[in-house]
Design an enzyme around this catalytic site. Structure first.
Site, PDB file in Angstrom:
ATOM      1  N   PHE A  26       0.850  -1.192   0.000  1.00 18.51           N
ATOM      2  CA  PHE A  26       0.000   0.000   0.000  1.00 18.51           C
ATOM      3  C   PHE A  26       0.882   1.236   0.000  1.00 18.51           C
ATOM      4  CE2 PHE A  26      -4.252  -1.719   0.899  1.00 18.51           C
ATOM      5  CZ  PHE A  26      -3.927  -3.032   1.205  1.00 18.51           C
ATOM      6  N   CYS A  32      -5.986  15.462   0.120  1.00 16.28           N
ATOM      7  CA  CYS A  32      -7.193  15.139  -0.632  1.00 16.28           C
ATOM      8  C   CYS A  32      -7.915  16.438  -0.968  1.00 16.28           C
ATOM      9  CB  CYS A  32      -8.110  14.226   0.191  1.00 16.28           C
ATOM     10  SG  CYS A  32      -9.547  13.633  -0.751  1.00 16.28           S
ATOM     11  N   CYS A  36     -14.185  14.576   3.808  1.00 13.70           N
ATOM     12  CA  CYS A  36     -15.226  13.711   4.367  1.00 13.70           C
ATOM     13  C   CYS A  36     -15.074  13.644   5.889  1.00 13.70           C
ATOM     14  CB  CYS A  36     -15.100  12.305   3.795  1.00 13.70           C
ATOM     15  SG  CYS A  36     -15.075  12.285   1.992  1.00 13.70           S
ATOM     16  N   CYS A  39     -13.106  10.592   7.307  1.00 10.21           N
ATOM     17  CA  CYS A  39     -11.790  10.297   6.736  1.00 10.21           C
ATOM     18  C   CYS A  39     -10.813   9.859   7.818  1.00 10.21           C
ATOM     19  CB  CYS A  39     -11.247  11.533   6.024  1.00 10.21           C
ATOM     20  SG  CYS A  39      -9.715  11.176   5.163  1.00 10.21           S
ATOM     21  N   ASP A  40     -10.065   8.775   7.553  1.00  9.21           N
ATOM     22  CA  ASP A  40      -9.125   8.284   8.564  1.00  9.21           C
ATOM     23  C   ASP A  40      -7.664   8.512   8.163  1.00  9.21           C
ATOM     24  OD1 ASP A  40      -8.888   6.451   6.559  1.00  9.21           O
ATOM     25  OD2 ASP A  40      -9.503   4.718   7.735  1.00  9.21           O
ATOM     26  N   THR A  41      -7.424   9.313   7.116  1.00  7.08           N
ATOM     27  CA  THR A  41      -6.045   9.633   6.737  1.00  7.08           C
ATOM     28  C   THR A  41      -5.621  10.926   7.422  1.00  7.08           C
ATOM     29  OG1 THR A  41      -6.267   8.578   4.581  1.00  7.08           O
ATOM     30  CG2 THR A  41      -4.489  10.152   4.815  1.00  7.08           C
ATOM     31  N   GLU A  95      -7.036   3.381  -5.609  1.00  6.21           N
ATOM     32  CA  GLU A  95      -8.304   3.634  -4.921  1.00  6.21           C
ATOM     33  C   GLU A  95      -8.486   5.144  -4.920  1.00  6.21           C
ATOM     34  OE1 GLU A  95      -8.453   1.543  -1.194  1.00  6.21           O
ATOM     35  OE2 GLU A  95      -8.488  -0.361  -2.282  1.00  6.21           O
ATOM     36  N   HIS A 178      -9.517  -6.908   6.992  1.00  8.25           N
ATOM     37  CA  HIS A 178      -8.284  -6.640   7.760  1.00  8.25           C
ATOM     38  C   HIS A 178      -8.618  -6.264   9.200  1.00  8.25           C
ATOM     39  CE1 HIS A 178      -9.722  -3.056   5.781  1.00  8.25           C
ATOM     40  NE2 HIS A 178      -9.046  -2.296   6.614  1.00  8.25           N
TER      41      HIS A 178
HETATM   42  S1  SF4 Z   1     -12.369   9.707   2.825  1.00  8.19           S
HETATM   43 FE1  SF4 Z   1     -10.616  11.101   3.071  1.00  8.19          FE
HETATM   44  S2  SF4 Z   1      -9.243  10.544   1.392  1.00  8.19           S
HETATM   45 FE2  SF4 Z   1     -11.247   9.653   0.884  1.00  8.19          FE
HETATM   46  S3  SF4 Z   1     -12.248  11.191  -0.391  1.00  8.19           S
HETATM   47 FE3  SF4 Z   1     -12.886  11.607   1.726  1.00  8.19          FE
HETATM   48  S4  SF4 Z   1     -11.398  13.128   2.504  1.00  8.19           S
HETATM   49 FE4  SF4 Z   1     -10.540  12.208   0.651  1.00  8.19          FE
END
Ligand code: SF4
Length: 184
Positions: A26, A32, A36, A39-41, A95, A178
């Site tokens: 990965f 981004c 959202c 979002c977990d990033t 993705e 996972h």
């Molecule tokens: S979940 Fe996070 S990475 Fe995915 S589109 Fe939404 S803000 Fe962007």
């Protein structure tokens, strides 16, 4: 070639979607264009890496699959990175939220559309949607793909998602396996 902001590179099994269970490296990009709430990033985190450095990190692992993910990888990837990964014998998956065009040469495109953000992709292999009870038939009608995967939201509405798939069988259930087996 411009450096990319990389959140992390790690080796695991693909937990979701059509390639569930497949060993993959990965490459998680930071940043981004959407925001959202779930979002977990951690987009603020990451180190800047050249294409050569990314490919060297990928080559430390024995598998063929590479998954470009994020964040939104389409904001940073370029054809040079794809060529280098292909030269290293890798099969490239992405993705993406679909809101940004992709360079040519990606082997497998998984699009996870978000809300009514417009999708700009010419070719989609798999549409993968986190189900929260929203209207997902619009995605099925508007986005041409070979596979449509519907995924419970953090495992909280699995029964509802199963019921939806049974009633709308052009979707298939995708689980975050996972998390079920407690790996990354
Ligand atoms: S979940 Fe996070 S990475 Fe995915 S589109 Fe939404 S803000 Fe962007």
């Amino acid at each position: 070639m411009k450096k990319k902001k990389i959140n992390e590179i790690f080796y695991s099994l693909q937990g979701e979607g059509m390639h569930t269970g497949t060993p993959a490296v990965f490459v998680r990009f930071s940043g981004c264009n959407l925001h959202c709430p779930f979002c977990d990033t951690r987009h603020e985190e990451g180190i800047w890496m050249s294409n050569e450095e990314i490919v060297e990190a990928v080559k430390r692992h024995p598998c063929r699959f590479v998954i470009l993910t994020g964040g939104e990888p389409s904001l940073q990837i370029d054809e040079d990175l794809l060529h280098r990964l292909h030269d290293a014998g890798r099969y490239i998956c992405i993705e993406t939220n679909g809101t940004h065009p992709l360079p040519a040469g990606i082997d497998w495109v998984t699009c996870s559309p978000k809300g009514d953000a417009p999708v700009m992709l010419e070719k989609i292999d798999e549409v993968k949607v986190v189900y929260t009870g929203q209207d997902v038939e619009t995605y099925h009608k508007q986005l041409k793909a070979d596979h449509y995967s519907l995924q419970p939201c953090s495992g909280l509405n699995t029964a509802e998602t199963v019921a939806y798939v049974l009633a709308h069988p052009w979707w298939r259930l995708s689980l975050q396996t996972h998390k079920l087996i407690d790996i990354r």
